[in-house]
Design a protein around this motif. Sequence first.
Motif, PDB file in Angstrom:
ATOM      1  N   ALA A 139     -28.969  11.527 -19.857  1.00  0.00           N
ATOM      2  CA  ALA A 139     -28.431  10.210 -20.208  1.00  0.00           C
ATOM      3  C   ALA A 139     -27.052  10.315 -20.833  1.00  0.00           C
ATOM      4  N   ARG A 140     -26.798  11.396 -21.580  1.00  0.00           N
ATOM      5  CA  ARG A 140     -25.507  11.539 -22.258  1.00  0.00           C
ATOM      6  C   ARG A 140     -24.451  12.233 -21.407  1.00  0.00           C
ATOM      7  N   LEU A 141     -24.884  12.911 -20.351  1.00  0.00           N
ATOM      8  CA  LEU A 141     -23.929  13.685 -19.556  1.00  0.00           C
ATOM      9  C   LEU A 141     -22.791  12.838 -18.985  1.00  0.00           C
ATOM     10  N   PRO A 142     -23.037  11.651 -18.427  1.00  0.00           N
ATOM     11  CA  PRO A 142     -21.904  10.863 -17.913  1.00  0.00           C
ATOM     12  C   PRO A 142     -20.870  10.542 -18.987  1.00  0.00           C
TER      13      PRO A 142
ATOM     14  N   GLN B 209     -12.747  13.833 -18.798  1.00  0.00           N
ATOM     15  CA  GLN B 209     -11.740  13.284 -17.896  1.00  0.00           C
ATOM     16  C   GLN B 209     -10.579  12.671 -18.678  1.00  0.00           C
ATOM     17  N   ALA B 210     -10.894  11.927 -19.737  1.00  0.00           N
ATOM     18  CA  ALA B 210      -9.843  11.315 -20.546  1.00  0.00           C
ATOM     19  C   ALA B 210      -8.993  12.373 -21.234  1.00  0.00           C
TER      20      ALA B 210
ATOM     21  N   LEU C 295     -13.860  19.950 -12.800  1.00  0.00           N
ATOM     22  CA  LEU C 295     -14.220  18.713 -13.476  1.00  0.00           C
ATOM     23  C   LEU C 295     -14.459  17.601 -12.465  1.00  0.00           C
ATOM     24  N   ASN C 296     -13.635  17.535 -11.421  1.00  0.00           N
ATOM     25  CA  ASN C 296     -13.820  16.529 -10.373  1.00  0.00           C
ATOM     26  C   ASN C 296     -15.165  16.716  -9.674  1.00  0.00           C
TER      27      ASN C 296
ATOM     28  N   ARG D  68     -20.780  15.008  -8.796  1.00  0.00           N
ATOM     29  CA  ARG D  68     -22.196  15.379  -8.750  1.00  0.00           C
ATOM     30  C   ARG D  68     -23.074  14.389  -9.494  1.00  0.00           C
ATOM     31  N   ILE D  69     -22.554  13.815 -10.592  1.00  0.00           N
ATOM     32  CA  ILE D  69     -23.369  12.880 -11.367  1.00  0.00           C
ATOM     33  C   ILE D  69     -23.026  11.425 -11.049  1.00  0.00           C
ATOM     34  N   GLY D  70     -22.244  11.212  -9.970  1.00  0.00           N
ATOM     35  CA  GLY D  70     -21.995   9.854  -9.505  1.00  0.00           C
ATOM     36  C   GLY D  70     -20.820   9.149 -10.129  1.00  0.00           C
ATOM     37  N   LEU D  71     -19.895   9.911 -10.724  1.00  0.00           N
ATOM     38  CA  LEU D  71     -18.688   9.319 -11.293  1.00  0.00           C
ATOM     39  C   LEU D  71     -17.495   9.546 -10.370  1.00  0.00           C
ATOM     40  N   ALA D  72     -16.522   8.681 -10.476  1.00  0.00           N
ATOM     41  CA  ALA D  72     -15.293   8.876  -9.717  1.00  0.00           C
ATOM     42  C   ALA D  72     -14.524  10.061 -10.314  1.00  0.00           C
ATOM     43  N   PRO D  73     -13.956  10.942  -9.468  1.00  0.00           N
ATOM     44  CA  PRO D  73     -13.201  12.089  -9.984  1.00  0.00           C
ATOM     45  C   PRO D  73     -11.893  11.648 -10.624  1.00  0.00           C
TER      46      PRO D  73
END
Length: 223
Positions: free
Chosen positions: A149-152, A159-160, A212-213, A218-223
Amino acid sequence: MAALRGKVLLLDSQARHRRLTSAMLTELGLEVSNTNDAASAVALALTGHFELLLIDLTIPFLDGIDASATLRAAGYARPIVALTAALVAAEQRHYLARGFSHCLIKPLDSGALASQLGSLLAPGGVASATAGAPPVLLDMAVLCALFAARLPVQVQQMQALAARHEWRAVSRIAHFVKGAGASFDHGAEGELAARLDAAISKGEHALAQAALNRLAERIGLAP
């Protein structure tokens, strides 16, 4: 003051600090185990064999806070003491809200340490907060779910930071994800975090960004 009794776990990323603090704790009569990794500390705490945990907050901020919050969310009720070099009222309230029982200021004073731990450990080594309670055995499935749950959020933080070229800060978070991923059933994510951390340590920031991308994707976030 009578010698203390009990098993304590110390989390500190610095070997010299672990040696010094462990020596002070041993002199007080305590049996000490130590680790430099938050994921390992959480896994060790799952055994229920430690009456008290000490977490040094001079390790990367995310690790110590996350270890405490993860244990509390999973039902860990025994004392967790924060060790920090500086402390103001607002910080103390923040740490207590994130699951710490008490805060001690470094450099540690042996008298203050003995007094504080003596108030937390009842005779015979049973933590006063849980006297008479059975050993704490946490559900690993709960911890795996909390990590997922915390990984995203952690990846978005990296990323920031990467966008601002704050690679050292990225490395601190990647180091936690690397260790925790292996412990909490997210080995593939942990491996990508390991590649990211290794690339940063070599100054290969293009490779770090690529890792990182891939982790984000892999977890469904935009690179």
